[in-house]
Motif scaffolding. Structure first.
Motif, short mmCIF file in Angstrom:
data_model
loop_
_atom_site.label_atom_id
_atom_site.label_comp_id
_atom_site.label_asym_id
_atom_site.label_seq_id
_atom_site.Cartn_x
_atom_site.Cartn_y
_atom_site.Cartn_z
N LEU A 266 -0.94 36.03 6.27
CA LEU A 266 -0.15 36.82 6.94
C LEU A 266 -0.82 38.45 6.60
O LEU A 266 -0.75 39.29 7.58
CB LEU A 266 1.23 36.94 6.70
N ILE A 267 -1.33 38.58 5.52
CA ILE A 267 -1.81 39.87 4.95
C ILE A 267 -3.33 39.87 5.98
O ILE A 267 -3.20 40.87 6.41
CB ILE A 267 -2.16 39.68 3.63
N LYS A 268 -3.94 39.00 6.01
CA LYS A 268 -5.12 38.99 6.72
C LYS A 268 -4.90 39.27 8.16
O LYS A 268 -5.47 40.03 8.91
CB LYS A 268 -5.78 37.71 6.67
N GLU A 269 -3.99 38.90 8.87
CA GLU A 269 -3.46 39.06 10.19
C GLU A 269 -2.71 40.16 10.28
O GLU A 269 -2.27 40.51 11.48
CB GLU A 269 -2.44 37.93 10.56
N GLY A 270 -2.51 40.81 9.19
CA GLY A 270 -1.79 42.36 9.30
C GLY A 270 -0.19 42.16 9.54
O GLY A 270 0.26 43.49 9.95
N ARG A 271 0.25 41.06 9.57
CA ARG A 271 1.75 40.82 9.42
C ARG A 271 2.48 41.30 8.34
O ARG A 271 3.81 41.48 8.31
CB ARG A 271 1.69 39.82 9.98
N LEU A 272 1.68 41.41 7.27
CA LEU A 272 2.25 41.94 6.06
C LEU A 272 1.28 42.85 5.34
O LEU A 272 0.04 42.77 5.41
CB LEU A 272 2.51 40.79 4.87
N VAL A 273 1.73 44.05 5.12
CA VAL A 273 0.96 45.10 4.74
C VAL A 273 1.38 45.53 3.33
O VAL A 273 2.26 46.24 3.02
CB VAL A 273 1.00 46.09 5.76
N PRO A 274 0.83 45.00 2.30
CA PRO A 274 1.08 45.67 1.07
C PRO A 274 0.71 47.18 0.65
O PRO A 274 -0.58 47.35 0.97
CB PRO A 274 0.46 44.63 -0.02
N SER A 275 1.55 47.79 0.63
CA SER A 275 0.98 49.32 0.65
C SER A 275 1.67 50.07 -0.69
O SER A 275 0.84 51.10 -0.95
CB SER A 275 1.32 50.19 1.89
N LYS A 276 2.50 49.67 -1.32
CA LYS A 276 3.05 50.23 -2.31
C LYS A 276 2.32 50.12 -3.68
O LYS A 276 1.99 48.77 -3.67
CB LYS A 276 4.50 49.92 -2.57
N LYS A 277 2.08 50.94 -4.43
CA LYS A 277 1.23 50.33 -5.72
C LYS A 277 2.06 49.74 -6.68
O LYS A 277 3.23 50.22 -6.66
CB LYS A 277 0.86 51.90 -6.27
N VAL A 278 1.39 48.83 -7.07
CA VAL A 278 2.18 47.94 -8.42
C VAL A 278 1.11 48.23 -9.54
O VAL A 278 0.03 47.59 -9.72
CB VAL A 278 2.38 46.69 -7.97
N GLU A 279 1.06 49.13 -10.43
CA GLU A 279 0.61 49.52 -11.59
C GLU A 279 0.67 48.29 -12.59
O GLU A 279 1.55 48.75 -13.30
CB GLU A 279 0.67 50.78 -11.90
N MET A 280 -0.28 47.41 -12.76
CA MET A 280 0.06 46.39 -13.58
C MET A 280 -1.22 45.50 -13.95
O MET A 280 -2.30 45.48 -12.96
CB MET A 280 1.15 45.60 -13.13
N GLU A 281 -1.41 45.40 -15.10
CA GLU A 281 -2.53 44.46 -15.23
C GLU A 281 -1.88 43.10 -15.62
O GLU A 281 -1.11 42.66 -16.47
CB GLU A 281 -3.49 44.72 -16.59
N VAL A 282 -2.64 41.93 -14.74
CA VAL A 282 -1.80 40.69 -14.90
C VAL A 282 -2.99 39.76 -15.10
O VAL A 282 -4.02 39.93 -14.71
CB VAL A 282 -0.90 40.22 -13.53
N THR A 283 -2.45 38.51 -15.43
CA THR A 283 -3.31 37.44 -15.40
C THR A 283 -2.76 36.38 -14.41
O THR A 283 -1.40 36.31 -14.30
CB THR A 283 -3.70 36.87 -16.78
N TYR A 284 -3.45 35.30 -14.08
CA TYR A 284 -2.85 34.38 -13.38
C TYR A 284 -3.12 32.85 -13.65
O TYR A 284 -4.23 32.45 -14.24
CB TYR A 284 -3.67 34.56 -11.89
N GLU A 285 -1.91 32.15 -13.58
CA GLU A 285 -1.98 30.77 -13.97
C GLU A 285 -2.27 30.19 -12.67
O GLU A 285 -1.34 29.95 -11.74
CB GLU A 285 -0.63 30.61 -14.75
N ASP A 286 -3.06 29.22 -12.68
CA ASP A 286 -3.48 28.21 -11.65
C ASP A 286 -2.49 26.90 -11.90
O ASP A 286 -3.07 26.03 -12.58
CB ASP A 286 -5.05 27.74 -11.52
N ALA A 287 -1.44 26.69 -11.16
CA ALA A 287 -0.86 25.65 -11.22
C ALA A 287 -1.46 24.36 -10.75
O ALA A 287 -2.18 24.69 -9.64
CB ALA A 287 0.55 26.10 -10.36
N TYR A 288 -1.57 23.59 -11.53
CA TYR A 288 -2.54 22.39 -11.19
C TYR A 288 -2.32 21.79 -9.95
O TYR A 288 -2.95 21.30 -9.33
CB TYR A 288 -2.64 21.59 -12.45
N HIS A 289 -0.92 21.58 -9.60
CA HIS A 289 -0.53 20.90 -8.42
C HIS A 289 -0.91 21.63 -7.20
O HIS A 289 -1.07 21.17 -5.88
CB HIS A 289 0.99 20.85 -8.25
#
Lengths: 422, 488, 513
Positions: A266-289
């Motif tokens: 949806l983001i690629k299609e432009g149907r969702l546009v994240p525009s507000k800043k979310v100032e954060m450093e995060v790490t991502y857990e790959d859920a194995y399923h």
């Protein structure tokens, strides 16, 4: 005994111990090289993928029987498939399949753990894999006036899942997801109180009959709705719908997507546009399923050829974790302005499990917590403030572990951060 | 005492020596071990001689002290510790058995000296990795068995190099061949198959050559050995780096060897360099010394068969970078010492008189192995201790030899003194007594201790002593081989 | 057989009950995990998991006291199975610490369950590398834990017998001996002395494979690493690829018209000292290393490679210290290949594949695939470590054995080209005949024994040395009389250091008269 069909796979095991480690090409230091929580915690070889291969052949040869000790070993495993992925870096053999088959065989021969019986009884009676839940399945959607796919015409079924539905702490995931889908103008519907459990956890616990019952009912309902796409925010449900149903020739033509995949689209299609800043450093857990186990099922029909070696005609293609869902969640995170993703050492196909899967959280909560704590400690080494994941079981287990162990790390689902940016 | 006739039956009358002057010459050496006079010197000619002698010694419980180098001896290992001993003189066994260019190895008897072996190897365009200026009478076999450090650290893969295989008569009287030499097959059969007695390890799951090395003749009599060779370079470009700062020198040494650049490579202080190069004392020695920086690193760049000039040029460029980072500058001379002269000197045995004796007539060595960090620590400690016994710091010779491809460093202090002066001698003995504990605390590992030092060092490690005695019990159950040495 | 209750209780007291188990559900998985076509040996009576040298010593002493045998293993890939009843396993899994990496002195000290991949990765951060055992990065980094500890880096980085420095050894009867500088000053840099080196007792060109006590920590030499601190691998398993080939690195595969030409090239390259790695893999192994899909893909690649190679060949890897060094080494390589008639295997040096090969060879991740990605019991023989031409001739002879057995339908046909490797710039060499016993063979053990029998006959009759697959009483009794009766001396070591026969030694030697 259906385990018999995996005999030659199990006998292919070379005892190389690759199943205990992340793929060696990816080792970049001393720390965080173990990939199997079971043997890392319990140390004896029986607890690793290779040990379970020997266990399987021993069961077939009647050198072992289903004792309490054997059940303890069998069920102290999150069924995360890391051993399968690491083994298949080199080897042409199934690992997680016979491990699951041992559990199925175990249950079918009447050997079960009371803790898991309780969960499955809850499924049978209340339709939930979260026993003792005080809420009803559709309560999270109260006041949102969402379509019900069983009654309304929809393009997309949003499957919420048991953990999100029955755990009030997780309701925000479903509510946020629904909000995002609405913002994107998606014509979607939920099952609400009539949503059926996917049955995936039951399968991984060994309760195949219960799984099949859920699967058949789900597939029938979706077919009847006419929806062409199913979206879920639960990695376990994703695995069930996408892989297990397909494995049992039940999936049909419906496209199964995780919310991270769908929102990336949806983001690629432009149907969702994240525009507000979310100032954060995060790490991502790959859920194995979603990751290594989430790659599409490969149907193979042919014959096994035993000449001087064992080959197949046509050649067998193995699911090695290569085509799991790794990039879409990262794409979503990268599209959130101000958000910085810092990867852990064990990611993607060799991610360390959150601890919640395979019935462990029910049968051995201490082991589930230990597993989660290992991951939390790893996340803390990245220096980030939060761990982001894409599965409510991961979130739940992390959150509980964090609060019990005094970590300052926060836990988010991807959709929460995305919603902040919209 | 063994009957002379029995010895003559083995080696012939001419090879049994009872001349008192000769016996006196073996009764003591330049070390401080107590003198003990042997009963005979028996000159061996062959493996069979050795075997028969050992069997006789077992029967008669006669100590045997193998010696293959000519005098002077320095370390006390060839002085009997017990009375009634027979000196087993192998110095007459001088056959160079084989020089094998393809397999880069030579095989020779224990009496062969460095000068003799260097020319034989050279004829096949090979060279041995040799110690720094060994004395002319030094046996190559003995040097290797003593694990003496060698001057080309890049080719020193293991502390035992260049030793490969040996044939030994154990203290049991059994003949044994180590490594690939064990067989199957005789040496000739192995050669016919393409073998060269190159593999030192084994046979199978023990490496006997390691147990024989460092044993000071306490395990048996070695009757031949094989040694790894390297190829003679086609082009050599030597350099020196002089500096007052040892840490900068060491930094450069570390990187030179880590990148496997130089052939010959070692560090000496100005005292030792002057002692090595001077032919007359004291004037020439003083002049050389006064024109030197405290520390001198010597290294040699070499080119071989393929594009030797390019190889040397590339190395020169790479060395420039290393030198810059270390804050030093390679040159062709240090003071009055040309790098080419130093190269010549480092590729040959010492001219007579032996370089360590030229200054004052005697020299005591204190040597040990340290890691990189231990080198400077131990040297600093030694200089402090000199002051305690009034030994002039300006007279202390220091030699640092990187070994085992830069993993270890042989550190050697050469204490020159006049043996005719009781005061100087006493001062040296005092220093030897005082220094060991302190050096050990600084990280000095006395891996090949001699004389009384051996007991001092071995007493620190009871479990090793216990294990070594078990090994001794296997190979020399009657303790006839050089008894009283080490912990035996 | 059930263990003496007091013995078992004492083990629990020493280690903690959760680290001892006699449950069949536990012991079963240690009893020859490689199942197909092979008889299953008896189980270990119990499995123990010590965490420290002191705990290992406690187990060993208890075994001596109660007359129970023990067999220690680290990563446990082969040769660590029980041989009979009354034997317990010491699984060294919990002893997994890196004790020290000394960059300036270029050595590392590890416990037995640090694996090669871990140690190498930590070394790379410091600009160093270590020799990984050829079986792979999944194996112990302790140079005493492997059968031999030859590896891909052996051309420039030698192998365990030569790289070992100080060692901590729990002797078969429960003493702790600390070799070299470790015993004298608690430092790890030297394993020899004072005086004679006990390194000579604890191993030769092979290790005692569990038959001479337990090695609990060891130091080993390290080597310079001119590459990046982490290799730039991208992708998802098993399709990893580097983002780029690090500067001054290259890898090639050359084949030659015959073995003599190949040997000539190997010796020349050795004397020129240009190669970081030089492994005489055959086309089948090169194909196995590249294939990711399945064995059918591997066969396809092998068929392509087979058409490209003119005979035996080798993989050569250069990792140079500078651009100038790289240009020089490359030039010399080209000249030597030209002189010896080497033919490049283009698909291997294609940039698409080359970088992956470089990393897989440095990290040694291909060995599992190369030796047995599919079902088929492994067999073969393992030569010695003597002069390269001699070892080549030995393997050439033994390859004929493989050829005959393939023709008889007893072995999988993956070609008969030798597998050899050059050690220490060609000063030494090693070779192996690797084979897969056909699944259709009636008695797979008999086929494996036949390869060994014929290879042993060749080695003894034609004087090729004592190979590294020689272990166990019967083989030592066969070779010993042909090799200055070394077996008698080995027995004396065993008898002296293991008076109670506590260290199970079916893969070493017993003290029988």
């Amino acid at each position: 005994m259906s385990l018999e069909k995996y005999r030659l796979d199990m006998e292919t095991c070379r005892r190389c111990s690759a199943c205990k480690f992340i793929p060696f090409e990816k080792v970049t230091g001393y720390d965080h090289v173990y990939v199997c929580p079971s043997i890392t915690r319990y140390e004896f070889h029986s607890y690793c993928g290779g040990g379970r291969m020997v266990m399987g052949t021993a069961l077939l040869e009647k050198r072992l029987t289903y004792t309490d000790k054997l059940l303890e070993i069998i069920y102290n495993c999150q069924m995360c498939g890391a051993c399968d992925t690491s083994c298949k870096y080199s080897m042409d053999m199934e690992v997680i399949e016979p491990i699951n088959e041992i559990r199925i065989d175990c249950v079918e021969s009447g050997h079960t753990l009371p803790a898991l019986d309780r969960v499955v009884n809850s499924l049978r009676r209340q339709g939930t894999m979260v026993p003792g839940a005080r809420a009803r399945k559709g309560d999270w959607a109260e006041g949102l006036h969402l379509k019900n796919f069983k009654k309304d015409k929809v393009d997309v079924v949003y499957h919420v899942g048991c953990q999100t539905s029955y755990n009030r702490d997780m309701w925000k995931l479903a509510q946020t997801t629904a909000g995002l889908l609405q913002k994107a103008g998606v014509n979607f519907g939920i099952g609400g109180a009539d949503e059926l459990c996917c049955g995936g956890r039951a399968y991984q616990m060994g309760y195949k009959t219960d799984f099949l019952k859920q699967a058949e009912a789900n597939v029938a309902a979706i077919r009847e709705s006419g929806a062409r796409t199913l979206v879920t925010g639960c990695a376990e449900c994703y695995f069930a719908f996408k892989v297990l149903y397909d494995k049992h020739n039940l999936k049909g033509d419906v496209e199964v997507l995780h919310t991270s995949e769908y929102f990336a689209r949806l983001i690629k299609e432009g149907r969702l546009v994240p525009s507000k800043k979310v100032e954060m450093e995060v790490t991502y857990e790959d859920a194995y399923h979603l990751g290594r186990l989430g790659e599409p099922y490969i149907h193979w029909h042919g014959k096994e050829i035993i000449t001087s070696i064992r080959t197949f005609d046509p050649p067998k293609e193995y699911r090695r974790g290569t085509n799991g869902v790794y990039e879409p969640p990262r794409d979503v995170l990268k599209n959130i302005p101000g958000l910085k993703l810092v990867e852990m050492d064990r990611i993607k196909e060799y991610a360390w499990c959150c601890g919640a899967g395979g019935g462990v959280i029910e049968s051995n909560p201490a082991f589930a917590e230990w597993t989660a704590l290992e991951r939390i400690k790893e996340a803390e080494t990245t220096g980030t403030k939060a761990i982001v994941t894409a599965c409510p079981w991961c979130i739940s287990n992390f959150a509980e572990t964090i609060s019990r162990n005094g970590s300052k790390l926060k836990v988010y689902d991807i959709v929460e951060l995305l919603a902040q940016a919209i | 005492m063994v009957e002379r006739e029995k010895l003559e039956e083995i080696v012939g009358a001419d090879n049994v020596v009872e001349d008192q002057a000769v016996l006196d010459s073996f009764a003591k050496d330049m070390s401080f071990v107590s003198p003990v006079k042997p009963d005979y010197v028996v000159k061996l000619r062959s493996t069979e001689d050795a075997q028969k002698l050992v069997r006789l010694a077992r029967e008669t419980r006669t100590p045997l002290v193998p010696v293959s180098s000519g005098p002077p001896h320095f370390r006390g290992d060839t002085v009997p510790s017990e009375g009634g001993a027979i000196m087993v003189d192998l110095s007459g066994m001088k056959k160079i058995i084989r020089v094998d260019r393809v397999n880069r190895t030579v095989m020779f008897e224990p009496g062969v000296t460095f000068g003799e072996l260097i020319s034989a190897a050279k004829a096949e365009k090979l060279r041995l990795n040799i110690p720094l200026m060994p004395r002319q009478t030094k046996s190559v076999t003995a040097s290797m068995l003593e694990r003496e450090p060698v001057v080309m650290p890049t080719y020193h893969w293991d502390i035992a190099d260049p030793l490969q295989c040996v044939e030994i008569i154990f203290g049991t009287g059994d003949m044994f061949r180590t490594g690939a030499a064990a067989g199957p097959g005789s040496l000739e059969e192995q050669w016919a198959a393409g073998g060269g007695q190159v593999e030192a390890a084994g046979p199978s799951s023990a490496s006997w050559y390691r147990v024989i090395g460092g044993s000071q003749g306490t395990m048996g009599i070695v009757t031949w050995s094989s040694a790894r060779c390297e190829i003679l370079p086609r082009l050599e470009e030597p350099y020196v780096v002089a500096s007052p700062a040892l840490d900068r020198i060491m930094e450069m040494v570390h990187w030179l060897i880590r990148l496997r650049i130089p052939n010959e490579c070692f560090v000496v202080n100005k005292v030792n360099l002057a002692a090595m190069m001077a032919t007359s004392f004291p004037d020439e020695y003083q002049e050389i010394k006064n024109n030197l920086s405290p520390w001198i690193l010597f290294y040699n760049l070499a080119g071989y068969e393929y594009y030797p000039e390019q190889r040397v040029k590339v190395h020169e460029e790479d060395v420039k970078g290393i030198a810059q980072r270390a804050g030093v500058e390679p040159r062709r001379a240090a003071g009055k010492v040309s790098a080419f002269d130093l190269l010549r000197v480092s590729q040959s045995p010492s001219p007579e008189p032996y370089w360590k004796l030229r200054m004052k007539g005697a020299c005591q060595e204190i040597f040990f192995i340290a890691n990189f960090q231990g080198v400077a620590r131990s040297i600093d400690a030694m200089y402090e201790m000199l002051a305690q016994v009034d030994y002039p710091a300006t007279d202390l010779g220091v030699y640092i030899q990187p070994i085992v491809q830069g993993v270890n460093y042989h550190v050697e202090f050469d204490l020159f003194y006049d043996p005719a002066s009781p005061w100087e001698t006493a001062r040296i003995r005092e220093l030897l007594n005082r220094s060991v504990d302190r050096l050990v605390k600084c990280g000095a590992f006395f891996s090949r201790p001699y004389g009384e030092l051996a007991r001092q060092i071995l007493n620190r490690d009871e479990s090793t002593v216990h294990a070594l005695r078990k090994v001794k019990g296997i190979l020399d159950p009657d303790n006839i081989m050089n008894p009283g040495k080490l912990c035996f | 057989m059930t263990l003496n209750r007091d013995f078992y209780k004492a083990l629990e007291d020493a280690l903690g009950p959760e680290y001892v188990s006699a449950d069949p559900e536990i012991t079963e998985t240690y009893a020859n995990p490689v199942r197909h076509g092979l008889p299953v040996p008896p189980r270990f009576e119990a499995i123990t998991l010590p965490d420290s040298t002191e705990e290992v010593q406690a187990i060993v002493r208890l075994c001596n006291k109660y007359k129970v045998q023990y067999k220690a293993s680290s990563t446990g890939w082969l040769y660590s199975d029980p041989a009979g009843p009354n034997c317990i396993k010491i699984d060294l899994r919990r002893m997994n610490r890196i004790i020290e990496i000394n960059e300036k002195s270029m050595y590392a000290v590890v416990e037995p369950y640090v694996v090669g991949g871990q140690l190498q990765a930590e070394c790379m951060k410091r600009g160093l590398n270590c020799n990984l055992t050829g079986a792979g990065a999944n194996c112990s980094a302790l140079p005493m834990a492997a059968h031999v500890n030859l590896g891909h880096l052996s051309q420039s980085g030698s192998y365990g017998e030569r790289n070992l420095l100080a060692l901590e050894w729990v002797t078969p009867d429960g003493e702790i001996v600390r070799l070299g500088s470790l015993g004298s000053l608690n430092e790890w840099f030297c394993g020899d002395g004072p005086g004679p080196s006990l390194r000579g007792i604890v191993r030769g060109n092979t290790t005692p494979l569990g038959g001479l006590g337990v090695y609990t920590k060891a130091a080993q030499k390290l080597f310079h690493w001119p590459g990046p601190t982490t290799f730039p691998m991208e992708g998802v398993s098993p399709k990893y690829k580097p983002a780029y080939i690090p500067p001054n690195f290259l890898m090639r595969y050359f084949s030659f018209k015959d073995l003599d030409a190949m040997v000539d090239a190997v010796l020349k390259i050795g004397e020129a000292e240009i190669a970081t790695e030089l492994m005489c893999f055959n086309a089948a192994m090169m194909a196995a290393n590249l294939a990711t899909k399945n064995v059918e893909e591997e066969r396809e690649i092998y068929n392509r490679f087979s058409k490209e190679v003119q005979g035996p060949g080798f993989m050569v890897l250069i990792a140079a210290n500078s651009a100038g060094d790289f240009e020089y080494k490359k030039r010399v390589l080209e000249t030597i290949i030209d002189e010896t008639g080497g033919k490049p295997l283009k698909e291997v040096e294609d940039p698409e594949n080359q970088g992956g090969y470089i990393w897989r060879y440095f990290r040694e991740v291909g060995s599992i695939k190369e030796t047995g990605r599919v079902l088929g019991p492994q067999a073969g023989m393992v030569g010695g470590g003597d002069c390269f031409p001699l070892m080549t001739n030995f393997i050439k002879e033994c390859s004929k054995v493989k050829e005959r057995l393939i023709k008889e339908g007893l072995l999988f046909d993956d070609g008969t080209a030798p597998f050899l490797q050059s050690i220490e710039h060609g000063h030494m060499g090693h070779g192996e005949v690797l084979a897969r016993v056909s699944l259709q063979a009636k008695d797979q053990m008999a086929v494996a024994r036949e390869i060994n029998r014929q290879s042993n006959e060749i080695s003894i009759k034609k004087h090729f040395g004592v190979p590294q697959h020689v272990w166990g009483d019967s083989l030592h009794d066969m070779y010993g009389p042909n090799a200055t009766n070394y077996h008698r001396w080995l027995r004396k070591i065993k008898k002296t250091f293991d008076p109670n026969g506590a260290s199970e030694s079916s893969t070493y030697i017993t003290a029988k008269e």
